[in-house]
Write an enzyme that holds these catalytic residues in place. Structure first.
Site, PDB file in Angstrom:
ATOM      1  N   TYR A 169       0.817  -1.218   0.000  1.00 21.18           N
ATOM      2  CA  TYR A 169       0.000   0.000   0.000  1.00 21.18           C
ATOM      3  C   TYR A 169       0.854   1.273   0.000  1.00 21.18           C
ATOM      4  O   TYR A 169       0.502   2.269  -0.591  1.00 21.18           O
ATOM      5  CB  TYR A 169      -0.946   0.010   1.202  1.00 21.18           C
ATOM      6  CG  TYR A 169      -2.161  -0.853   0.980  1.00 21.18           C
ATOM      7  CD1 TYR A 169      -2.961  -0.664  -0.148  1.00 21.18           C
ATOM      8  CD2 TYR A 169      -2.510  -1.857   1.872  1.00 21.18           C
ATOM      9  CE1 TYR A 169      -4.069  -1.458  -0.373  1.00 21.18           C
ATOM     10  CE2 TYR A 169      -3.617  -2.655   1.661  1.00 21.18           C
ATOM     11  CZ  TYR A 169      -4.397  -2.450   0.537  1.00 21.18           C
ATOM     12  OH  TYR A 169      -5.491  -3.221   0.317  1.00 21.18           O
ATOM     13  N   GLU A 217       2.628 -29.556  13.006  1.00 18.80           N
ATOM     14  CA  GLU A 217       2.130 -28.832  11.835  1.00 18.80           C
ATOM     15  C   GLU A 217       0.859 -28.074  12.154  1.00 18.80           C
ATOM     16  O   GLU A 217       0.710 -26.910  11.822  1.00 18.80           O
ATOM     17  CB  GLU A 217       1.886 -29.812  10.669  1.00 18.80           C
ATOM     18  CG  GLU A 217       1.310 -29.125   9.436  1.00 18.80           C
ATOM     19  CD  GLU A 217       0.956 -30.085   8.314  1.00 18.80           C
ATOM     20  OE1 GLU A 217       1.280 -31.277   8.400  1.00 18.80           O
ATOM     21  OE2 GLU A 217       0.339 -29.626   7.346  1.00 18.80           O
TER      22      GLU A 217
END
Lengths: 367, 699
Positions: A100, A196
Site C-alpha cells: 500500500y 504442523e
C-alpha cells in the site's frame, strides 16, 4: 524522517547503493542494471555435508531500458525507497503495508505502480536476496502465526514471558525473533516438538504433554513462518535441544519437514540461519497406520496433484536417503494419505497417550 | 413468383380425378362422406394470385407488422431508385413515416399500430394509363421479362405492399405522378380487386404539385416501428452506404429528420439488358421460349434468343442433337426437345457478357462506408465478373475498421485511477456484416446467406483480427458484401438471403480475403509503430518514478533534473527516435500503399483523399432540415440526361449552403459500445446452428 541521531544501518547503505547504480549508469549513458540471484530450483544445490539447501550464484539482470523489465525496475526502486524509509524511522511493517505504501497512480496516466500485492512481494524477496539482507533486517515482518508453550522463559521488550505459565494458549511467536528482539532467558526443556497443525498442538497443550515429557511445543499452523522456524533453530542451537517434527502423512507434510530441516528453495539463502539439519521426522509416517492400527477408512485417496508432488519430492537430492525413498514409495503404494486428526479415530487422547510416547520410547523417527 | 403460375393450371378436371380416386380404397369402411368427382369438380376453381397472396403473405416479407412496415418502405424505395437510375437521374428520395391516429388519439411511434408511408422521388414519373396497373396489379411490371440488373425483379413488390395496406387498413394506395414540368400531375387512389387481380380506381384527378417531375406513393399499413436491428432506420442507413449517389431524406415517425447526403456524384453505369445464356435456362423455360420465339428455325431461335450463340454454333448444336437446323421451334416437343436441351447444356459455350451488371465500384463503396461509419480504416474490393448457372455476377466487398482517433482518445481517459481488481472494460464486440443484393440491403436470415457463410469461413486470424471458432471476427468492424447480378439467387421470394452457390461463395471469399489482407497490413503497421511508441511511453512514464525514488533514497540531495535528462536521452536513443515518429505517421509520410483504402488518423485522412474530402464538403452543404416538397431538384437541373450525368461531377455546390450546420453527425456511431442493437432476431437465431454452439466450442 531521518533524525540527527539516526545512524545509517548497513541495510540502508545497501538500499542507497541502488540509487547510486542508477545515477552512475545515467552519467555514463548506460542502462541501469541490477543483478538478482535466481530464486528457483535451478539455482539451488543441496550441501550434504552441511545438510542445507544452498543458493547457487546464477543471477538474472534487471535493467531499466528493457520493455519487459522497465516496470519491475521502477517497482524495485519504489520498494527500496520504502524499505529505506522504514530503516530511518526504525519501524517494522508487513508485506501488505509495503504494497500500500508504494502503490500510487503514475502521473499523467491511469497506470498504477502496483496492481496487486502479488507484484510487490516478489520484489521484496528480490531485494532480500540481492542485498543479502534478511527480511527481519529489512524490518519486514510476517503475521504472528505461531504458538509456543513449555518450560522456556523469554524477554520480550523488557517483559518476562514464562511459557510454562501461559495456560493452554501459550505465547504467540513474533515474526522477528532475533536476539535483539527476543531474548531466551532460560530453557529447561529436553526437546522441541514442532507440530504442523494447531489442533494437535492444542490437544498436546491441553493434556500438558510438555510438562510430562519436558518439552517445548511449537506450531506454525501449516507451513511454519520464519519466526517459528528461527525460534526452533535458536532453541536447537543455543540450548542443544533436538527438534522433532510432527506433520500429516502427505507430500505437503514431508515438504514442511524438509523446509524446517534443509531450508526452502525460494529463500535458500536463509537456510544458514533457519534450517535445522538435525531435525527429525517423528510422524505421521506411512508405516504408522499399520503399526498403530489405523483403519484404512480414515485415509484419504491421493489425488493426482499429491502423486505428482510425491514423485517430485523423491527426486530432490535431500530425499534421496533410502529410508525416505522407502517412506514415500510406501505412501504411493498404499495410495492413501492420513491426517494427524485421523488418530482421533482410536481415541481423542490417542496422540498424547499412545502415539507420541510410543514414538519417543522406540526412537521411531526418520532423519 | 414465376412458379406461382402453375397454381391456377392445376385445377383442371383431369388432375382432379386422379387425386380423388386414389385415397378411396383404404378407407372403404366409411362410405357416408364420399364425394364424387363431379362434386369436387364443382368446388375446384381458379385461385387468383392476389388471393394466394392474402393467404401467403409471409412469402413476400409480410410475416409480422414490423417486417411488413420495412417491406413496404423497401419496395417503394427500390422502385423509386430503379426508375431514377433507368432514366439517368441522380435520385433524390424522401421517405416519410407518419403515425396514423387510431381511435382518435395518436399514440407514440413505438406504440402505434398504423403508419402512413410516403415515398417521393424525382424520377421520370409514370404515364397516367399505367399507374393503376403498376400499383394495383400483382405480377405486372417491366423487370421480370428481361435479363437486366435491377433492384426489383418480379413486378410484385409495390402492388403487394399496396395489397397489404388494403388488407390491414382498408385504405387505397395514393399516387401522385408527373412526367415533366410541362405535364400535369395526376393523383390516383387505387385498390386491387383481389379476385381478378385487377386495379380498382377510386379517384383520378389532376392536381397542382410542387415537384416538376417524379412520383409519390402513399400507403397506409398496419405495422410496428421499432428501432435497432432489421428496422426501417437500419435499412435506409445501409441503403445509403451502398448507394452513395442517392440523396435520401428520412422523416422518422418520431419527428426526426435524417439526411443522408449524396457523396458520389456519378450515376452507376446503366446496366445493359442481355438475353439469357443457354446454361442459365431451365427445361420448362426453354420449352416456353420455343413456343414464344419469333424465329422460324431452331438454329435461328438459338442464335437470336440467347446470348453467346453464334449462327455457326447454333448449327453445330443442331447437328449434335441430330435435328435439322430448319426445324420449326413450335414443332419441337417432348423427348426431342429434351434431347435438344441436353445437347445445348453439354456444348461448350462462352460465358455470358458481363457488361449487363453495374457494380457499385470501389470508390463509391469507400465513400458510402466513410460517410456512414466512423472508423479508422476503410477498404473496398470489386471482383471481376464471374458466372453461376449462366448468370453473370460481380461480388464486391468492403471493410470499415476501428474507431476514429478522437474516439480512441476518449476511451483511453478514464476518470478515476483503478483500484485492485478493476480492469479496463474488455471489448468483445463482434463484427457486423452488411449484405446487399443489387444494392438493396438484406436484413433478415443472415445466417442462411452465402455472404455470411463466406465471412465465417474466412480465417480472419491471418489478418490480425480475433475470431473464435465458427463465429464472426471480433472487433470494431463492419464487413460489407454486395452481389450484383442479372438474377440474384435468393433462398426465398421475400429476398432475404443469397443462395449458396459454390461460384458465388468462392468469389465472396476471394473478395473478403483481399480486404482482409489490406486490413492485416494496416493493422500490422499500426501495431509495429504502436509498440515502439509504447516502449518509449513506458520509459518516459517510469523515469519520473525512478528519479523520485532515487532522490528520496539519497535523502533528497539529488540533481533530479539532470538525472531525468540523462535517462530520457537514453530512452530516446533506445527506441528508434525519429524512426518511430515516421512509423507513427507523425512526420506526415504519405499513404501506406494500400489500394482503394482510406486511413483516418488524427492528422486527417489518407488514401482516396479527394473523395473523402468531398464527403466532408458535401456534408457541410447538406441541409439538415428539409421540408418534404420544398426541395425539388436543386442540383439536378444541369443533369438532364443519363449520358451527361456520367463522368461529370457536379461541383459548385460547396459554399451555396455553407452556413448550414455541419452534417458530420450524420455518421452513425456504429461502433459505440452502448449501441448493442445488433442482436440476431429470433428467426435468425433459430436457423443458426453454427454460431449457437460457439461459446461452448471454446471450452
Amino acid at each position: 524522517m531521518a533524525t540527527k541521531q539516526h545512524k545509517t544501518t548497513p541495510v540502508e547503505k545497501k538500499l542507497i547503493g541502488l540509487a547510486d547504480v542508477v545515477v552512475t549508469a545515467a552519467e555514463r549513458s548506460k542502462d541501469p542494471t541490477f543483478a538478482i540471484p535466481i530464486r528457483a530450483l535451478s539455482n539451488v544445490s543441496f550441501n550434504p555435508r552441511k545438510g542445507l539447501i544452498e543458493m547457487g550464484d546464477k543471477k538474472q539482470t534487471r535493467s531499466f531500458f528493457n520493455v519487459g523489465m522497465a516496470k519491475k525496475f521502477m517497482q524495485t526502486m519504489l520498494v527500496a525507497d520504502a524499505l529505506a524509509e522504514l530503516q530511518r524511522a526504525e519501524l517494522t511493517t508487513s508485506l501488505r503495508e509495503i504494497y500500500y505504501r508504494t502503490k500510487h497512480t503514475i502521473q499523467d496516466s491511469h497506470e498504477n505502480t502496483f496492481d496487486t500485492q502479488d507484484e510487490s512481494d516478489p520484489v521484496i524477496e528480490d531485494l532480500e536476496v540481492s542485498l543479502a539482507a534478511l527480511r527481519e533486517e529489512l524490518h519486514v515482518r510476517a503475521e504472528n502465526s505461531g504458538s509456543i508453550v513449555g518450560p522456556v522463559v523469554f524477554g520480550d521488550d523488557g517483559d518476562r514471558v514464562d511459557c510454562s505459565k501461559l495456560g493452554k494458549g501459550g505465547y504467540s511467536v513474533p515474526s522477528i525473533v532475533e536476539p535483539e528482539y527476543l531474548e531466551i532467558r532460560r530453557c529447561t526443556a529436553d526437546f522441541v516438538l514442532l507440530v504442523e497443525k494447531g489442533t494437535q498442538w492444542n490437544r498436546l497443550s491441553e493434556d500438558k504433554f510438555w510438562r510430562r515429557y519436558n518439552c517445548v511445543l511449537l506450531t506454525g499452523n501449516g507451513q511454519p513462518p520464519r519466526g517459528v522456524r528461527r525460534l526452533a533453530r535458536r532453541l536447537h542451537e543455543e540450548y542443544r535441544l533436538p527438534v522433532y517434527v510432527l506433520v500429516d502423512n502427505d507430500p505437503w507434510g514431508y515438504y514442511i519437514y524438509s523446509v524446517v530441516k534443509q531450508g526452502s528453495i525460494n529463500l535458500a539463502f536463509e537456510s544458514q540461519r533457519m534450517a535445522i539439519p538435525k531435525a527429525k521426522f517423528i510422524g505421521l509416517s506411512s508405516a504408522d497406520p499399520e503399526r498403530y492400527g489405523l483403519p484404512r477408512n480414515v485415509g484419504i485417496k491421493l489425488n493426482e496433484k499429491d502423486i505428482a508432488r510425491a514423485k517430485e519430492l523423491m527426486n530432490y537430492q535431500w530425499f534421496k536417503k533410502p529410508s525416505w525413498q522407502a517412506e514415500i514409495k510406501r505412501m504411493l503404494a498404499s495410495g492413501l494419505k492420513y491426517e494427524l486428526d485421523a488418530l482421533a479415530n482410536k481415541d481423542f487422547q490417542f496422540l498424547t497417550k499412545k502415539y507420541l510416547p510410543g514414538k519417543l520410547k522406540d526412537k521411531d523417527w526418520l532423519d | 413468383m414465376a412458379k406461382q403460375h402453375p397454381i391456377s393450371a392445376t385445377s383442371t378436371p383431369d388432375s382432379a380425378r386422379s387425386e380423388s380416386e386414389s385415397p378411396v380404397p383404404k378407407k372403404a369402411a366409411r362410405p357416408a362422406q364420399q364425394v364424387t368427382a363431379v362434386e369436387m369438380g364443382a368446388r375446384q376453381r381458379e385461385i387468383s394470385v392476389s388471393e394466394f397472396f392474402t393467404k401467403n403473405r409471409h412469402l413476400l416479407g409480410f410475416d409480422n407488422p414490423r417486417k411488413a412496415l420495412l417491406t413496404c418502405v423497401k419496395e417503394a424505395v427500390d422502385n423509386a431508385l430503379d426508375a431514377c437510375e433507368e432514366a439517368g437521374i441522380l435520385p433524390d428520395v424522401t421517405v416519410r413515416l407518419d403515425v396514423v391516429p387510431t381511435n382518435g388519439a395518436a399514440p407514440s411511434a413505438s406504440q402505434a399500430t398504423r403508419f402512413r408511408i410516403t415515398v417521393t422521388d424525382n424520377g421520370p414519373g409514370i404515364v397516367r394509363q399505367q399507374i393503376p396497373r403498376i400499383f394495383a396489379k400483382l405480377l405486372y411490371g417491366s423487370k421480370f421479362h428481361r435479363m437486366r440488373m435491377s433492384r426489383g425483379q418480379q413486378g410484385i413488390g409495390i402492388s403487394a405492399a399496396g395489397m397489404y395496406g388494403q388488407l390491414t387498413t382498408g385504405k387505397p394506395v395514393q399516387i401522385i405522378s408527373r412526367i415533366g414540368p410541362k405535364a400535369a400531375a395526376h393523383f390516383f387512389e387505387v385498390q386491387i380487386d383481389t379476385k381478378k387481380n385487377e386495379p380498382l380506381v377510386h379517384e383520378n384527378k389532376q392536381i397542382e404539385w410542387t415537384q416538376p417531375r417524379g412520383t409519390q406513393v402513399t400507403l397506409e399499413v398496419e405495422g410496428k416501428y421499432q428501432k435497432g436491428r432489421a428496422s426501417v432506420d437500419e435499412w435506409l442507413e445501409q441503403t445509403s452506404i451502398a448507394n452513395p449517389h442517392v440523396r435520401l431524406i428520412y422523416h422518422t415517425p418520431e419527428g426526426e429528420t435524417k439526411d443522408y447526403p449524396r457523396t458520389y456524384h456519378e450515376l452507376p453505369p446503366s446496366p445493359r439488358e442481355i438475353k439469357p445464356h443457354p446454361y442459365g435456362i431451365e427445361f420448362g423455360m426453354f420449352l416456353k421460349m420455343l413456343q414464344d420465339t419469333k424465329s422460324h428455325s431452331i438454329s435461328g431461335f438459338l442464335a437470336s434468343d440467347f446470348c453467346r450463340v453464334s449462327p455457326q454454333l447454333a448449327d453445330d448444336m443442331c447437328k449434335a442433337a441430330k435435328l435439322p437446323a430448319h426445324t420449326k421451334p413450335r414443332d419441337l416437343k417432348g423427348a426431342a426437345a429434351e434431347t435438344f436441351y441436353r445437347t445445348i447444356q453439354e456444348t461448350k459455350i462462352m460465358a455470358p457478357p458481363t457488361n449487363c451488371i453495374s457494380p457499385i465500384g470501389e470508390k463509391a463503396i469507400l465513400s458510402g462506408l466513410y460517410k456512414q461509419i466512423k472508423g479508422e480504416f476503410y477498404t473496398a474490393v470489386s471482383r471481376p465478373p464471374a458466372v453461376y448457372r449462366g448468370n453473370p455476377f460481380i461480388i464486391e466487398a468492403g471493410l470499415a475498421y476501428g474507431r476514429r482517433p478522437e474516439d480512441q482518445n476518449k476511451t483511453k481517459q478514464p476518470t478515476a485511477p483503478k483500484a485492485e481488481g478493476e480492469h479496463e472494460e474488455d471489448d468483445s464486440e463482434l463484427a457486423r456484416v452488411i449484405r446487399y443484393a443489387n444494392r438493396v440491403p438484406l436484413l433478415y436470415q443472415q445466417s442462411a446467406c452465402s455472404t455470411f457463410k463466406a465471412v465465417l469461413g474466412t480465417t480472419w486470424k491471418n489478418y490480425g483480427v480475433a475470431q473464435s471458432r465458427g463465429a464472426l471476427p471480433a472487433g470494431p468492424m463492419v464487413i460489407f458484401v454486395h452481389m450484383a447480378s442479372v438474377w440474384v439467387p435468393f433462398t426465398s421470394e421475400s429476398k432475404e438471403a443469397i443462395a449458396d452457390y459454390d461460384e458465388i461463395q468462392k468469389e465472396i471469399t476471394l473478395a473478403l480475403r483481399e480486404c482482409g489482407r489490406r486490413l492485416g497490413l494496416f493493422l500490422r503497421r499500426r501495431e509495429r509503430a504502436a509498440s515502439e511508441y509504447r516502449r518509449r511511453n513506458i520509459f518516459e512514464l517510469y523515469i519520473e518514478e525512478v528519479v523520485e525514488a532515487c532522490n528520496r533514497l539519497k535523502g533528497g540531495k539529488l540533481a533530479k533534473e539532470k538525472l531525468k535528462g540523462q535517462l530520457q536521452k537514453i530512452a530516446n536513443s533506445r527506441t528508434g527516435g525519429a524512426k518511430t515518429d515516421e512509423a507513427l505517421g507523425k512526420t506526415g509520410a504519405g499513404p501506406e500503399g494500400l489500394p482503394h483504402s482510406i486511413i483516418v488518423t488524427e492528422e486527417g485522412i489518407e488514401g482516396e483523399v479527394d473523395l473523402a474530402s468531398r464527403v466532408e464538403s458535401e456534408a457541410v452543404a447538406a441541409p439538415v432540415q428539409t421540408p418534404v416538397e420544398a426541395n425539388p431538384l436543386r442540383d439536378e437541373k444541369p443533369v438532364a440526361t443519363a449520358t451527361k450525368a456520367q463522368g461529370k461531377t457536379p461541383t459548385g455546390m460547396k459554399g451555396k449552403d455553407a452556413k448550414r450546420p455541419k452534417g458530420k453527425a450524420a455518421q452513425m456511431a456504429l461502433f459505440s459500445g452502448s449501441d448493442r442493437q445488433d442482436r440476431p432476431d429470433r428467426s435468425d437465431r433459430r436457423d443458426r446452428p453454427v454460431s449457437a454452439s460457439k461459446p461452448r466450442g471454446k471450452k
